[in-house]
Design a protein around this motif. Structure first.
Motif, mmCIF file in Angstrom:
data_model
loop_
_atom_site.group_PDB
_atom_site.id
_atom_site.type_symbol
_atom_site.label_atom_id
_atom_site.label_comp_id
_atom_site.label_asym_id
_atom_site.label_seq_id
_atom_site.Cartn_x
_atom_site.Cartn_y
_atom_site.Cartn_z
ATOM 1 N N TRP A 126 33.173 4.217 -24.649
ATOM 2 C CA TRP A 126 32.878 2.797 -24.435
ATOM 3 C C TRP A 126 32.239 2.186 -25.677
ATOM 4 C CZ3 TRP A 126 27.818 1.601 -25.165
ATOM 5 C CH2 TRP A 126 26.898 2.655 -25.074
ATOM 6 N N LYS A 156 53.003 -8.748 -1.559
ATOM 7 C CA LYS A 156 52.825 -8.058 -2.832
ATOM 8 C C LYS A 156 51.897 -6.872 -2.619
ATOM 9 C CE LYS A 156 49.772 -9.541 -5.827
ATOM 10 N NZ LYS A 156 48.800 -10.207 -6.660
ATOM 11 N N GLN A 192 23.315 3.769 -19.730
ATOM 12 C CA GLN A 192 23.340 4.414 -21.038
ATOM 13 C C GLN A 192 23.471 3.359 -22.142
ATOM 14 O OE1 GLN A 192 26.930 6.505 -21.989
ATOM 15 N NE2 GLN A 192 25.926 7.986 -23.321
ATOM 16 N N ARG A 193 24.296 2.351 -21.873
ATOM 17 C CA ARG A 193 24.543 1.312 -22.869
ATOM 18 C C ARG A 193 23.270 0.513 -23.134
ATOM 19 N NH1 ARG A 193 28.654 -1.399 -20.489
ATOM 20 N NH2 ARG A 193 27.255 -2.985 -19.704
ATOM 21 N N GLU A 245 33.892 -12.178 -11.779
ATOM 22 C CA GLU A 245 32.450 -12.351 -11.677
ATOM 23 C C GLU A 245 31.995 -11.827 -10.311
ATOM 24 O OE1 GLU A 245 30.507 -13.600 -14.016
ATOM 25 O OE2 GLU A 245 32.155 -14.061 -15.397
ATOM 26 N N LYS A 305 40.223 3.648 -18.420
ATOM 27 C CA LYS A 305 39.709 4.840 -17.756
ATOM 28 C C LYS A 305 39.266 5.853 -18.795
ATOM 29 C CE LYS A 305 39.545 7.965 -14.228
ATOM 30 N NZ LYS A 305 38.520 8.889 -14.678
ATOM 31 N N PHE A 333 40.922 -7.257 -17.829
ATOM 32 C CA PHE A 333 40.692 -6.050 -17.040
ATOM 33 C C PHE A 333 41.617 -5.991 -15.828
ATOM 34 C CE2 PHE A 333 36.854 -6.143 -19.572
ATOM 35 C CZ PHE A 333 36.751 -4.818 -19.934
ATOM 36 N N THR A 334 42.595 -6.895 -15.786
ATOM 37 C CA THR A 334 43.658 -6.807 -14.794
ATOM 38 C C THR A 334 44.900 -6.336 -15.547
ATOM 39 O OG1 THR A 334 42.701 -8.686 -13.658
ATOM 40 C CG2 THR A 334 44.949 -8.104 -13.072
ATOM 41 N N PHE A 365 26.183 -4.448 -27.472
ATOM 42 C CA PHE A 365 25.556 -3.830 -26.304
ATOM 43 C C PHE A 365 25.301 -4.808 -25.163
ATOM 44 C CE2 PHE A 365 24.394 -0.690 -29.561
ATOM 45 C CZ PHE A 365 24.765 0.462 -28.895
ATOM 46 N N MET A 373 35.585 5.242 -19.641
ATOM 47 C CA MET A 373 34.811 5.972 -18.644
ATOM 48 C C MET A 373 34.662 7.456 -18.955
ATOM 49 S SD MET A 373 36.142 4.237 -15.139
ATOM 50 C CE MET A 373 36.018 2.461 -14.913
ATOM 51 N N LYS A 381 42.103 3.889 -7.955
ATOM 52 C CA LYS A 381 42.650 5.152 -8.453
ATOM 53 C C LYS A 381 41.726 5.847 -9.437
ATOM 54 C CE LYS A 381 45.654 2.990 -11.856
ATOM 55 N NZ LYS A 381 46.980 2.849 -12.396
ATOM 56 N N TYR A 382 40.849 5.105 -10.150
ATOM 57 C CA TYR A 382 39.928 5.792 -11.067
ATOM 58 C C TYR A 382 38.916 6.624 -10.293
ATOM 59 C CZ TYR A 382 41.730 2.714 -14.751
ATOM 60 O OH TYR A 382 42.541 2.042 -15.632
ATOM 61 N N ILE A 398 31.251 1.131 -10.191
ATOM 62 C CA ILE A 398 32.359 1.995 -10.627
ATOM 63 C C ILE A 398 33.117 1.379 -11.803
ATOM 64 C CG2 ILE A 398 32.700 3.192 -8.434
ATOM 65 C CD1 ILE A 398 35.087 1.292 -7.957
ATOM 66 N N ALA A 399 33.058 0.036 -11.916
ATOM 67 C CA ALA A 399 33.778 -0.597 -13.023
ATOM 68 C C ALA A 399 33.017 -0.432 -14.333
ATOM 69 C CB ALA A 399 34.007 -2.076 -12.732
ATOM 70 N N ASP A 400 31.714 -0.220 -14.247
ATOM 71 C CA ASP A 400 30.904 -0.144 -15.455
ATOM 72 C C ASP A 400 29.926 1.020 -15.336
ATOM 73 O OD1 ASP A 400 29.771 -0.693 -17.843
ATOM 74 O OD2 ASP A 400 28.736 -2.520 -17.225
ATOM 75 N N PRO A 401 30.453 2.251 -15.330
ATOM 76 C CA PRO A 401 29.588 3.403 -15.028
ATOM 77 C C PRO A 401 28.567 3.704 -16.123
ATOM 78 C CG PRO A 401 31.790 4.133 -15.634
ATOM 79 C CD PRO A 401 31.847 2.652 -15.544
ATOM 80 N N HIS A 402 28.779 3.171 -17.321
ATOM 81 C CA HIS A 402 27.874 3.539 -18.416
ATOM 82 C C HIS A 402 26.842 2.463 -18.717
ATOM 83 C CE1 HIS A 402 30.130 7.110 -19.223
ATOM 84 N NE2 HIS A 402 31.241 6.437 -19.382
ATOM 85 N N LYS A 436 34.826 -5.699 -13.236
ATOM 86 C CA LYS A 436 34.816 -6.283 -14.570
ATOM 87 C C LYS A 436 35.749 -7.467 -14.654
ATOM 88 C CE LYS A 436 33.131 -3.381 -17.966
ATOM 89 N NZ LYS A 436 33.262 -2.326 -18.945
ATOM 90 N N ALA A 437 36.824 -7.418 -13.877
ATOM 91 C CA ALA A 437 37.840 -8.468 -13.969
ATOM 92 C C ALA A 437 37.333 -9.773 -13.358
ATOM 93 C CB ALA A 437 39.120 -8.015 -13.284
ATOM 94 N N SER A 445 39.819 -0.454 -9.212
ATOM 95 C CA SER A 445 39.034 0.399 -10.114
ATOM 96 C C SER A 445 38.125 -0.375 -11.058
ATOM 97 C CB SER A 445 39.966 1.281 -10.936
ATOM 98 O OG SER A 445 40.703 2.112 -10.099
ATOM 99 N N VAL A 446 38.651 -1.438 -11.675
ATOM 100 C CA VAL A 446 37.822 -2.197 -12.614
ATOM 101 C C VAL A 446 37.674 -3.650 -12.169
ATOM 102 C CG1 VAL A 446 38.047 -0.779 -14.684
ATOM 103 C CG2 VAL A 446 39.814 -2.439 -14.152
ATOM 104 N N PRO A 452 37.212 -10.951 -19.195
ATOM 105 C CA PRO A 452 37.382 -10.359 -17.858
ATOM 106 C C PRO A 452 38.842 -10.328 -17.406
ATOM 107 C CG PRO A 452 35.517 -11.850 -17.838
ATOM 108 C CD PRO A 452 36.151 -11.977 -19.198
ATOM 109 N N ILE A 453 39.591 -11.373 -17.755
ATOM 110 C CA ILE A 453 40.986 -11.429 -17.305
ATOM 111 C C ILE A 453 41.770 -10.220 -17.813
ATOM 112 C CG2 ILE A 453 43.122 -12.787 -17.418
ATOM 113 C CD1 ILE A 453 41.331 -15.263 -17.623
ATOM 114 N N LYS A 456 31.109 -9.990 -23.668
ATOM 115 C CA LYS A 456 32.176 -10.562 -22.847
ATOM 116 C C LYS A 456 33.058 -11.531 -23.612
ATOM 117 C CE LYS A 456 31.088 -10.208 -17.991
ATOM 118 N NZ LYS A 456 30.516 -10.901 -16.855
#
Lengths: 394, 278, 168
Positions: free
Chosen positions: A81, B187, B247-248, B200, A71, A269-270, A257, A75, B168-169, B240-244, B197-198, B193-194, A266-267, A261
């Motif tokens: 980033w 559970k 810009q990138r 595909e 975050k 990000f959990t 840029f 972000m 939550k982000y 929301i997971a990749d807001p930039h 990204k986590a 939030s992300v 990706p994993i 990955k």
């Protein structure tokens, strides 16, 4: 110039520039692979600088770490980033550059006398870099971070007698937890980088003393290098180096840029969950080959572990395994073949390391591991053949 | 020439390695992702999907409003939020916009048999066996008539996911308390939030369409979102997971352009210096 | 000829150096930006407050950018403030003593602020009336929107006050 005079009187800068740059000669017959040493320094500098900026927002606490990375840094912080992408990709690419640098040393026999210290310190640097990468990988506190740390620290359990206690001691807990994170953080940002800098200094000092090897592996005296067979480090060698660095940086920032990955799984990000292992876990690509050796001996855990440790450290003993008087692979047909088999095998193991260790893959992994060791155990034999040939030729 | 040969070897080795650890390894690990089925063709139902909205409203008030509210039409649920959580461990949704985001055939099958439609045997809502096929059609017609059109990705995500998932982000928190969700689903559902990204995006689409196709055995119920809603949810989660990203991508071109000039300069200098060295 | 060669080489070297400096400058700019306050901090830059929620004679303390802002609704028995007044009978001042930065306390019986550190006193308008404070309590930038006051933005009323030199 007055300022230079003033400095020269106090620090002998002119003499220093001569010794280090303008009158330090490297052989002329070297190719761009000899630029990779400086490239490593460049990547290290990128890592240090980007790392410092990550440090300003990162929180080494198991409750805060994930959000502070994903975050705050990714972000909220302006260009946060960018620093994270750069740091992650640089850490990954560091190993590509390291492996090329080492492979060049192996192919051209740069580890042989009188460069054993260069090789050993270099190898220590490699191991330290691996430790730095491993400790740093835990910090984002994602699932991959967590389970990598959990499984690798579990390996220590197999050490006879002290193993189980040692694991708890390393973790500061029965599982990887807050204490582990904080101590890995301390190692990653202070202790290991300090050691890296110290050993880099020794490594460079040793290279300055014995000089660079060259494509033909025939030693040149300083006089020879000064008169025609060498080029001064500054500006001639560095002129090429700057070009190589620029080309490398294009490749590097393309990855940062657009193709990051592979370095930011990706994993991960959990958030870390100590009650659930992800379906697929694997180390970062640069450890995959060694990891595959660990899994390659699938029929015996202990054997796999011994093979794993051996595979990580056996290359450190190259100067004593390969005793052939000829240095460069260019003049050693047999060695050349073996070398390329070894490189192919390393790539093969790396790829296998990420595949599920079942069925055919398991056996291929076993075969690949054997070839890996075969290279090292063939070296004394080749050395003897080459020595005999050389004596016969006389 | 010799150096180009070495470079070529290097490039080949790197590319083979990359192919092996990225595209190839991932294809082996994840296999084929099943295609989403927006027709919900496994659901066989005789219930109608349209009818008379006025009758639908009466039926709604009589059969649904004890648990579900409908803010768009000023209907409050018969039980308050806390009472609902206490009895179901999950908040019954307000149905104002449900017909705008769910497939109507799915909705019809769902009203008749929620457990079957969601593929979740523990789904909290009981089957509405008392409703005839036509009744179901009336209710759907009523729900369609009150639903807001053109909801954006964020609104759909909150409608569809917000009872159980937090983001939550974005300061969006699950309507149902975590401990109740744990009791209900086994559970606490992950934060989104992300999530973009986590996972595909292709996987996310399949998973939202039918959780059992992505993660067999998961306690997440099938939602029955339409194709459009699903795509909007995925696009929102991605954004929301990749807001930039924008810009990138832009900065990347600048940096690479800068370096191309640098390569030109360093190459010219190198040539100049090496002119007399052979 | 030799001179020309050197100058060409030098020119390229300088060009390279200059171009590298551009790169370093850009990196420094990105670094500079990373130190800016985070969005959640910037969100605290302005605070809105409902003036009508203050009873006559009452003081409310609003936290603005981490500092206390005193909002006092004056009663006729308190000092008259003319220009320093907000919306007629409100005093809105930064609750930080202009002497050494302590936070003064309101003394309801005397209708003054008394600073616990060095005994400075301010009247109900925030004007220094006794002790070491060199000037009245500062008026924070504000904007009026009906009964709501937005702290941290400069509205016309604030600008007027500022022109007359009454805000500090």
């Amino acid at each position: 110039m007055k300022f230079m005079d003033w400095l020269d009187e106090r620090l002998a800068v002119r003499q220093l520039i001569k010794v280090m740059l303008t009158e330090y000669y490297v052989p002329k017959n070297i190719n761009f692979l000899w630029s990779f040493g400086v490239l490593i320094m460049v990547v290290f500098a990128i890592l240090v600088v980007s790392g410092i900026f990550l440090l300003m927002y990162y929180k080494p606490d198991s409750h805060l770490a994930f959000d502070s990375v994903n975050k705050t840094i990714m972000m909220d912080v302006e260009y946060g980033w960018l620093f994270r992408h750069t740091h992650a990709v640089a850490a990954s690419i560091m190993f590509l550059v390291l492996y090329v640098h080492m492979a060049r040393g192996i192919y051209y026999g740069s580890f042989k006398a009188p460069r054993e210290i260069v090789w050993i310190t270099g190898y220590i640097l490699f191991v330290l870099m691996a430790a730095t990468a491993f400790t740093g990988y835990l910090l984002p506190w994602g699932q991959m971070s967590y389970w990598a740390a959990q499984t690798i620290t579990t390996l220590f359990e197999k050490i006879p007698f002290i193993g189980p206690d040692l694991v708890v001691w390393i973790r500061g807990n029965y599982i990887v937890e807050d204490a582990t994170l904080t101590r890995f953080f301390a190692l990653h940002v202070v202790f290991l980088p300090l050691l890296l800098i110290v050993f880099t200094a020794i490594h460079l000092y040793a290279v300055r003393i014995v000089g660079s090897n060259n494509e033909d592996g025939i030693e040149l005296t300083k006089e020879e290098k000064k008169h025609g067979k060498g080029i001064p480090f500054w500006p001639v060698f560095m002129a090429k180096e700057f070009f190589v660095i620029s080309v490398f940086l294009i490749f590097f920032f393309y990855l940062v840029f657009y193709q990051y990955k592979f370095a930011m799984d990706p994993i991960n990000f959990t958030p870390a969950d100590y009650l659930q292992t992800p379906t697929h876990i694997y180390p970062e690509w640069y450890f995959l080959a060694f990891y595959e050796v660990l899994r390659g001996f699938f029929f015996s855990q202990n054997l796999g572990l011994i093979a794993f440790v051996l595979s990580m450290f056996i290359a450190a003993f190259l100067p004593w395994l390969d005793t052939s008087p000829i240095k460069s692979g260019n003049h050693r047909p047999l060695y050349k073949i073996l070398f390329f088999i070894f490189v192919a095998d390393f790539v093969f193991l790396t790829i296998l390391g990420k595949l599920p260790p079942t069925g055919l893959y398991a056996w291929l992994g076993f075969a690949g591991s054997l070839v890996y060791f075969a290279f090292f155990f063939a070296l004394p034999i080749i050395s003897r053949i080459e020595k005999k040939k050389l004596e016969g030729g006389r | 020439m010799k150096e180009l040969k070495i470079l070529l070897i290097l490039v080949v080795v790197v590319l083979v390695g990359y192919w092996g650890i990225e595209p190839y390894a991932h294809s082996v690990m994840h296999g084929e992702v099943k295609k989403p089925d927006y027709n919900y063709s496994d659901l066989k139902t005789t219930a109608a999907t349209t009818g008379d909205p006025a009758k639908g409203k009466e039926l709604f008030v009589a059969n649904c409003a004890s648990c579900h509210g409908l803010k768009n039409d000023g209907i409050n649920p018969g039980m308050d939020k806390n009472a609902a959580i206490a009895s179901f461990n999950v908040v019954p949704p307000d149905l104002s916009n449900i017909a705008a985001i769910l497939d109507h055939k799915f909705l019809a099958a769902f009203i008749k048999n929620p457990q079957q439609a969601t593929e979740n045997p523990k789904f909290a809502m009981p089957p509405m066996a008392q409703l005839s096929d036509e009744d179901v059609g009336h209710i759907i017609a009523y729900l369609s008539s009150v639903a807001k059109k053109n909801l954006d990705g964020k609104e759909i995500t909150i409608e569809a996911c917000g009872r159980c998932h937090s983001i939550k982000y974005q300061k969006i928190y699950a309507e149902t308390p975590a401990e109740n969700l744990k009791a209900y689903l086994g559970k606490v559902p992950p934060d989104l939030s992300v999530m973009g990204k986590a996972k595909e995006l292709e996987y996310l689409e399949t998973f939202i369409n039918n959780p059992q196709n992505g993660l067999p055995g998961t306690s997440m119920p099938r939602l029955g979102l339409t194709k459009e809603s699903t795509e909007k949810v995925v696009a929102y989660l991605d954004q929301i997971a990749d807001p930039h990203r924008e810009q990138r991508n832009k900065l990347g071109m600048w940096v690479i352009g800068y370096l191309v000039v640098m390569v030109g300069l360093t190459f010219a200098w190198k040539k100049k210096i090496w002119k007399n060295i052979h | 000829m030799a001179d020309e060669k050197v100058s060409r080489r030098d020119f390229l070297l300088y060009a390279m150096g200059a171009w590298a400096a551009v790169g370093v400058g850009s990196v420094l700019y990105a670094m500079y930006k990373t130190w800016e306050p985070l969005p959640e901090v910037k969100a605290q830059a302005t605070v809105t407050f409902d003036l009508s929620s203050v009873e006559p004679g009452q003081i409310k303390v609003v936290s603005w950018r981490g500092k206390p802002v005193f909002v006092l609704r004056r009663t006729p028995d308190m000092a008259k403030c003319d220009g320093r007044s907000v919306k007629g009978d409100y005093t809105v001042v930064l609750g930080i003593c202009t002497h050494l930065g302590c936070i003064p306390n309101w003394e309801p019986d005397k209708k003054i602020w008394h600073c616990p550190c060095h005994g400075g006193e301010y009247d109900a308008c925030g004007k220094n009336i006794f002790g070491p404070p060199p000037r009245p309590l500062d008026v924070p930038p504000f904007k009026l929107e009906g009964n709501t006051i937005v702290l941290g933005e400069e509205g016309p009323e604030y600008k007027q006050m500022k022109e007359k030199g009454l805000t500090v």
